[in-house]
Design a protein around this motif. Structure first.
Motif, PDB file in Angstrom:
ATOM      1  N   VAL A  63      46.794  44.147  40.014  1.00 17.14           N
ATOM      2  CA  VAL A  63      47.620  44.875  40.973  1.00 17.14           C
ATOM      3  C   VAL A  63      48.628  43.896  41.540  1.00 17.14           C
ATOM      4  O   VAL A  63      48.271  42.934  42.220  1.00 17.14           O
ATOM      5  N   GLY A  64      49.887  44.138  41.231  1.00 24.51           N
ATOM      6  CA  GLY A  64      50.962  43.195  41.504  1.00 24.51           C
ATOM      7  C   GLY A  64      51.321  42.503  40.208  1.00 24.51           C
ATOM      8  O   GLY A  64      50.571  41.656  39.718  1.00 24.51           O
ATOM      9  N   GLY A  65      52.435  42.877  39.626  1.00 19.30           N
ATOM     10  CA  GLY A  65      52.747  42.387  38.289  1.00 19.30           C
ATOM     11  C   GLY A  65      53.450  41.046  38.276  1.00 19.30           C
ATOM     12  O   GLY A  65      53.050  40.122  37.569  1.00 19.30           O
ATOM     13  N   ILE A  84      45.649  46.003  32.185  1.00 23.01           N
ATOM     14  CA  ILE A  84      46.411  47.053  32.843  1.00 23.01           C
ATOM     15  C   ILE A  84      47.068  46.414  34.060  1.00 23.01           C
ATOM     16  O   ILE A  84      46.383  45.872  34.933  1.00 23.01           O
ATOM     17  N   VAL A  85      48.398  46.450  34.090  1.00 27.08           N
ATOM     18  CA  VAL A  85      49.157  45.886  35.204  1.00 27.08           C
ATOM     19  C   VAL A  85      49.721  47.031  36.032  1.00 27.08           C
ATOM     20  O   VAL A  85      50.392  47.924  35.497  1.00 27.08           O
ATOM     21  N   ILE A  86      49.438  47.016  37.311  1.00 21.69           N
ATOM     22  CA  ILE A  86      49.908  48.043  38.239  1.00 21.69           C
ATOM     23  C   ILE A  86      50.977  47.428  39.120  1.00 21.69           C
ATOM     24  O   ILE A  86      50.708  46.496  39.883  1.00 21.69           O
ATOM     25  N   LYS A 109      49.316  46.922  29.167  1.00 25.80           N
ATOM     26  CA  LYS A 109      49.984  48.160  29.574  1.00 25.80           C
ATOM     27  C   LYS A 109      50.408  48.030  31.026  1.00 25.80           C
ATOM     28  O   LYS A 109      49.643  47.547  31.863  1.00 25.80           O
ATOM     29  N   VAL A 110      51.631  48.450  31.323  1.00 26.28           N
ATOM     30  CA  VAL A 110      52.132  48.430  32.696  1.00 26.28           C
ATOM     31  C   VAL A 110      52.228  49.859  33.202  1.00 26.28           C
ATOM     32  O   VAL A 110      52.789  50.734  32.539  1.00 26.28           O
ATOM     33  N   GLY A 118      47.352  53.570  41.654  1.00 29.60           N
ATOM     34  CA  GLY A 118      47.017  52.989  40.366  1.00 29.60           C
ATOM     35  C   GLY A 118      45.530  52.759  40.210  1.00 29.60           C
ATOM     36  O   GLY A 118      44.948  53.048  39.152  1.00 29.60           O
ATOM     37  N   ALA A 119      44.879  52.257  41.255  1.00 28.99           N
ATOM     38  CA  ALA A 119      43.436  52.020  41.193  1.00 28.99           C
ATOM     39  C   ALA A 119      42.666  53.331  41.134  1.00 28.99           C
ATOM     40  O   ALA A 119      41.666  53.450  40.421  1.00 28.99           O
ATOM     41  N   ALA A 120      43.127  54.329  41.874  1.00 28.18           N
ATOM     42  CA  ALA A 120      42.436  55.621  41.901  1.00 28.18           C
ATOM     43  C   ALA A 120      42.408  56.278  40.525  1.00 28.18           C
ATOM     44  O   ALA A 120      41.503  57.048  40.215  1.00 28.18           O
ATOM     45  N   ALA A 121      43.395  55.959  39.683  1.00 23.02           N
ATOM     46  CA  ALA A 121      43.482  56.558  38.354  1.00 23.02           C
ATOM     47  C   ALA A 121      42.627  55.841  37.318  1.00 23.02           C
ATOM     48  O   ALA A 121      42.511  56.307  36.180  1.00 23.02           O
TER      49      ALA A 121
END
Length: 267
Positions: A63-65, A84-86, A109-110, A118-121
């Protein structure tokens, strides 16, 4: 959308080293030729934690790219890892794709969205590593430091998974201690890593928190942190509990005073 002015600065001392700065605040450093070269001291501490984890590829969430420094490092040191980058800043993501060869990072994947959505998904028990390194200017967003968000991260992590958080703070570490108290409330095991000067409150800087439902490799991590380039201390167990004593966990809706760096910190 781009949240503030973004600059890419070439490092004259390294042929393919690049500094990413947002709003005048350095955010990421990458060496495109050598993704294991880590310029920021707190990123080196994060890498020390990652290097202490069991061998093999990791399923990682970031979280934080930024410039994707940690995904590049993990892919180089643990081939086969998936990321997975959010990152909420679509303009920043496009810049990194175009200028910093993001396609060279395999299995990445971004998702352009905010950290909460993003985390909730993400699926339950889907990550071995969760890296929270999100900043608005020079401050961690409070909504990513609450007990509710830590519970979301706990849901996403596997039983042996590891959380890493970058927090910036100053004298007395009041904000970092509240984040640590929040982490301790959620996870069975936690540790804090920082350079001695920052830990003693002598200067503004970065503190790395790590946590897990499972036991952390505190012994090896203490030795690696003390003997590495950053020469940091690792505080865990009763020592961490004493350090954060009196600090209240952060909850959604709390009024939290976030740390402000000194005006001359970034030159």
């Amino acid at each position: 959308m781009t949240f503030g002015e973004v600059e890419l600065l070439h490092d004259l001392d390294r042929a393919d080293g690049w500094m990413l700065s947002m709003g005048g605040v350095p955010q990421s450093y990458v060496d495109l030729d050598d993704p294991t070269y880590l310029d920021f001291s707190y990123v080196r501490l994060m890498a020390e934690v990652i290097d202490c984890l069991p061998e093999g590829p990791l399923d990682a969430v970031h979280v934080g790219g930024g410039a994707c420094t940690i995904p590049r490092y993990v892919s180089a040191t643990r081939p086969g890892s998936r990321h997975i980058v959010i990152e909420p800043d679509a303009g920043l993501v496009q810049l990194v794709r175009d200028q910093l060869d993001l396609k060279s990072v395999p299995r990445l994947k971004v998702r352009v969205t905010d950290g909460r959505a993003g985390a909730a998904a993400l699926a339950d028990a889907s990550a071995d590593l969760f890296v929270l390194d999100a900043f608005s200017g020079a401050t961690m967003p409070v909504e990513l430091a609450t007990a509710q968000y830590m519970a979301e991260i706990s849901r996403v992590l596997r039983p042996g998974g590891t959380l890493l958080i970058n927090v910036a703070d100053g004298k007395g570490l009041p904000f970092a201690k509240r984040v640590a108290a929040t982490v301790e409330e959620t996870f069975a095991h936690a540790a804090l890593l920082a350079e001695p000067g920052i830990l003693r409150g002598r200067r503004f800087g970065n503190v790395v928190l790590t946590a897990s439902p499972a036991e952390l490799p505190v012994g090896p991590l203490t030795r690696r942190a003390a003997g590495g380039l950053t020469q940091a201390r690792c505080v865990a167990g009763d020592d961490l509990t004493k350090l954060v004593a009196g600090a209240r966990p952060i909850r959604d809706g709390d009024a939290v005073l976030t740390p402000v760096p000194p005006p001359d910190l970034f030159g």
